[in-house]
Write a protein that holds these residues in place. Structure first.
Motif, PDB file in Angstrom:
ATOM      1  N   VAL A 267      59.290  -3.793  54.189  1.00  0.00           N
ATOM      2  CA  VAL A 267      59.696  -4.662  55.294  1.00  0.00           C
ATOM      3  C   VAL A 267      58.476  -5.473  55.699  1.00  0.00           C
ATOM      4  N   VAL A 268      58.644  -6.787  55.806  1.00  0.00           N
ATOM      5  CA  VAL A 268      57.502  -7.632  56.154  1.00  0.00           C
ATOM      6  C   VAL A 268      57.837  -8.527  57.343  1.00  0.00           C
ATOM      7  N   SER A 269      56.793  -8.869  58.080  1.00  0.00           N
ATOM      8  CA  SER A 269      56.948  -9.662  59.297  1.00  0.00           C
ATOM      9  C   SER A 269      55.930 -10.785  59.309  1.00  0.00           C
ATOM     10  N   ALA A 270      56.389 -11.998  59.619  1.00  0.00           N
ATOM     11  CA  ALA A 270      55.485 -13.137  59.684  1.00  0.00           C
ATOM     12  C   ALA A 270      55.912 -14.086  60.794  1.00  0.00           C
ATOM     13  N   ARG A 271      54.940 -14.800  61.308  1.00  0.00           N
ATOM     14  CA  ARG A 271      55.275 -15.867  62.246  1.00  0.00           C
ATOM     15  C   ARG A 271      56.098 -16.934  61.540  1.00  0.00           C
ATOM     16  N   ARG A 272      55.669 -17.245  60.290  1.00  0.00           N
ATOM     17  CA  ARG A 272      56.370 -18.306  59.567  1.00  0.00           C
ATOM     18  C   ARG A 272      56.441 -18.070  58.063  1.00  0.00           C
ATOM     19  N   GLY A 273      55.287 -18.044  57.357  1.00  0.00           N
ATOM     20  CA  GLY A 273      55.324 -18.000  55.900  1.00  0.00           C
ATOM     21  C   GLY A 273      54.562 -16.817  55.320  1.00  0.00           C
ATOM     22  N   GLY A 274      54.691 -16.639  53.993  1.00  0.00           N
ATOM     23  CA  GLY A 274      53.983 -15.591  53.271  1.00  0.00           C
ATOM     24  C   GLY A 274      54.761 -14.313  53.077  1.00  0.00           C
ATOM     25  N   CYS A 275      56.017 -14.295  53.536  1.00  0.00           N
ATOM     26  CA  CYS A 275      56.792 -13.046  53.450  1.00  0.00           C
ATOM     27  C   CYS A 275      57.097 -12.642  52.011  1.00  0.00           C
ATOM     28  N   SER A 276      57.495 -13.597  51.180  1.00  0.00           N
ATOM     29  CA  SER A 276      57.942 -13.256  49.828  1.00  0.00           C
ATOM     30  C   SER A 276      56.837 -12.627  48.990  1.00  0.00           C
ATOM     31  N   SER A 277      55.627 -13.178  49.076  1.00  0.00           N
ATOM     32  CA  SER A 277      54.528 -12.627  48.290  1.00  0.00           C
ATOM     33  C   SER A 277      54.127 -11.240  48.794  1.00  0.00           C
ATOM     34  N   THR A 278      54.173 -11.037  50.096  1.00  0.00           N
ATOM     35  CA  THR A 278      53.842  -9.729  50.660  1.00  0.00           C
ATOM     36  C   THR A 278      54.903  -8.702  50.287  1.00  0.00           C
ATOM     37  N   PHE A 279      56.159  -9.105  50.349  1.00  0.00           N
ATOM     38  CA  PHE A 279      57.287  -8.259  49.971  1.00  0.00           C
ATOM     39  C   PHE A 279      57.152  -7.825  48.512  1.00  0.00           C
ATOM     40  N   ASP A 280      56.816  -8.765  47.651  1.00  0.00           N
ATOM     41  CA  ASP A 280      56.636  -8.476  46.229  1.00  0.00           C
ATOM     42  C   ASP A 280      55.478  -7.505  46.012  1.00  0.00           C
ATOM     43  N   GLU A 281      54.384  -7.721  46.720  1.00  0.00           N
ATOM     44  CA  GLU A 281      53.204  -6.860  46.604  1.00  0.00           C
ATOM     45  C   GLU A 281      53.538  -5.400  46.931  1.00  0.00           C
ATOM     46  N   LEU A 282      54.256  -5.190  48.011  1.00  0.00           N
ATOM     47  CA  LEU A 282      54.561  -3.825  48.455  1.00  0.00           C
ATOM     48  C   LEU A 282      55.560  -3.132  47.530  1.00  0.00           C
ATOM     49  N   ASN A 283      56.515  -3.873  47.001  1.00  0.00           N
ATOM     50  CA  ASN A 283      57.517  -3.255  46.132  1.00  0.00           C
ATOM     51  C   ASN A 283      56.923  -2.720  44.832  1.00  0.00           C
ATOM     52  N   LYS A 284      55.768  -3.227  44.437  1.00  0.00           N
ATOM     53  CA  LYS A 284      55.161  -2.760  43.183  1.00  0.00           C
ATOM     54  C   LYS A 284      54.722  -1.300  43.258  1.00  0.00           C
ATOM     55  N   TYR A 285      54.434  -0.798  44.455  1.00  0.00           N
ATOM     56  CA  TYR A 285      54.085   0.618  44.582  1.00  0.00           C
ATOM     57  C   TYR A 285      55.273   1.499  44.171  1.00  0.00           C
ATOM     58  N   PHE A 286      56.465   1.080  44.503  1.00  0.00           N
ATOM     59  CA  PHE A 286      57.653   1.881  44.190  1.00  0.00           C
ATOM     60  C   PHE A 286      57.997   1.795  42.700  1.00  0.00           C
ATOM     61  N   THR A 287      57.946   0.596  42.162  1.00  0.00           N
ATOM     62  CA  THR A 287      58.416   0.428  40.789  1.00  0.00           C
ATOM     63  C   THR A 287      57.473   1.033  39.752  1.00  0.00           C
ATOM     64  N   ILE A 288      56.206   1.244  40.122  1.00  0.00           N
ATOM     65  CA  ILE A 288      55.280   1.898  39.192  1.00  0.00           C
ATOM     66  C   ILE A 288      55.451   3.417  39.226  1.00  0.00           C
ATOM     67  N   ALA A 289      56.169   3.911  40.240  1.00  0.00           N
ATOM     68  CA  ALA A 289      56.275   5.360  40.446  1.00  0.00           C
ATOM     69  C   ALA A 289      57.666   5.908  40.158  1.00  0.00           C
ATOM     70  N   GLY A 290      58.521   5.131  39.517  1.00  0.00           N
ATOM     71  CA  GLY A 290      59.863   5.616  39.191  1.00  0.00           C
ATOM     72  C   GLY A 290      60.766   5.749  40.397  1.00  0.00           C
ATOM     73  N   MET A 291      60.518   4.935  41.414  1.00  0.00           N
ATOM     74  CA  MET A 291      61.293   5.009  42.657  1.00  0.00           C
ATOM     75  C   MET A 291      62.299   3.863  42.724  1.00  0.00           C
ATOM     76  N   PRO A 292      63.582   4.143  42.932  1.00  0.00           N
ATOM     77  CA  PRO A 292      64.554   3.073  43.144  1.00  0.00           C
ATOM     78  C   PRO A 292      64.211   2.308  44.418  1.00  0.00           C
ATOM     79  N   VAL A 293      64.429   1.013  44.397  1.00  0.00           N
ATOM     80  CA  VAL A 293      64.124   0.163  45.552  1.00  0.00           C
ATOM     81  C   VAL A 293      65.421  -0.199  46.265  1.00  0.00           C
ATOM     82  N   ALA A 294      65.473   0.095  47.557  1.00  0.00           N
ATOM     83  CA  ALA A 294      66.648  -0.255  48.359  1.00  0.00           C
ATOM     84  C   ALA A 294      66.573  -1.736  48.732  1.00  0.00           C
ATOM     85  N   SER A 295      67.692  -2.413  48.590  1.00  0.00           N
ATOM     86  CA  SER A 295      67.755  -3.831  48.904  1.00  0.00           C
ATOM     87  C   SER A 295      68.671  -4.070  50.105  1.00  0.00           C
TER      88      SER A 295
END
Length: 205
Positions: free
Chosen positions: A116-144
């Motif tokens: 979950v990411v929070s921004a005043r305006r921009g940068g959410c998508s790149s931050t969201f992508d960055e955090l999801n990589k922790y789950f996908t490297i560890a065999g964890m399903p990602v909730a959407s």
């Protein structure tokens, strides 16, 4: 069933917390136990690649990471929330996640993860992508959800006016609860997927 919600903002009750609380409400409605853990204001140093955790089963730096590690081992899901800093997550949070995921020897397979990411305006998508990589490297399903998991606002009061963002959070909570329960039923009937011996390919001449 339990979900950890990690608040990676320096502000205990700010925009990120407001978003996490909206998810938490839906998890509780679905009989999922929750715990919000505030790490964004803690003094958490980065990994120094010493390898001690591989010998002793925990990080050599005895701080918030080792405190949360047993809870991570026992939980069924984890939601990581962060404000956006220069189109990236909070540095303290990244140090926390690097060390938590690397030093924790628990099997993370089929634990459900979400960012979950929070921004005043921009940068959410790149931050969201960055955090999801922790789950996908560890065999964890990602909730959407119904959109990328972000809220907008410069204060918690402004976030509460982001009707679409709040709906995204509620949908995430519902979807995560469903996924956790579905995986629990699947594990009961079929067990976890069989794992092969890990192969690590290093490209050397």
């Amino acid at each position: 069933m339990k979900v950890l919600l990690i608040n990676g903002s320096p502000h205990a009750n700010g925009c990120t917390y407001t978003a996490l609380c909206e998810v938490e409400k839906e998890l509780k409605k679905n009989d999922i136990e929750t715990e919000i853990i505030h790490v964004g204001n803690k003094d958490i140093r980065g990994c120094v690649a010493c390898g001690t955790c591989r010998q002793v089963g925990r990080c050599v730096f005895d701080d918030m990471v080792n405190e949360v590690a047993p809870k991570f081992a026992e939980c069924d899901g984890i939601i990581v929330g962060s404000p956006v800093y220069y189109a990236s997550a909070n540095g303290n949070l990244i140090s926390f996640l690097d060390r938590l995921f690397y030093s924790s020897s628990c099997d993370k397979t089929m634990k459900v993860g979400a960012a979950v990411v929070s921004a005043r305006r921009g940068g959410c998508s790149s931050t969201f992508d960055e955090l999801n990589k922790y789950f996908t490297i560890a065999g964890m399903p990602v909730a959407s959800s119904q959109y990328w998991n972000s809220v907008h606002g410069n204060t918690s009061e402004e976030v509460l006016k982001d009707e679409e963002g709040l709906q995204v959070m509620r949908t995430l909570g519902k979807n995560m609860a469903f996924l956790i329960k579905s995986i629990a039923l699947g594990k009961e009937k079929y067990g976890l997927p069989e794992k092969e011996a890990k192969v690590a390919t290093n490209f050397i001449r």
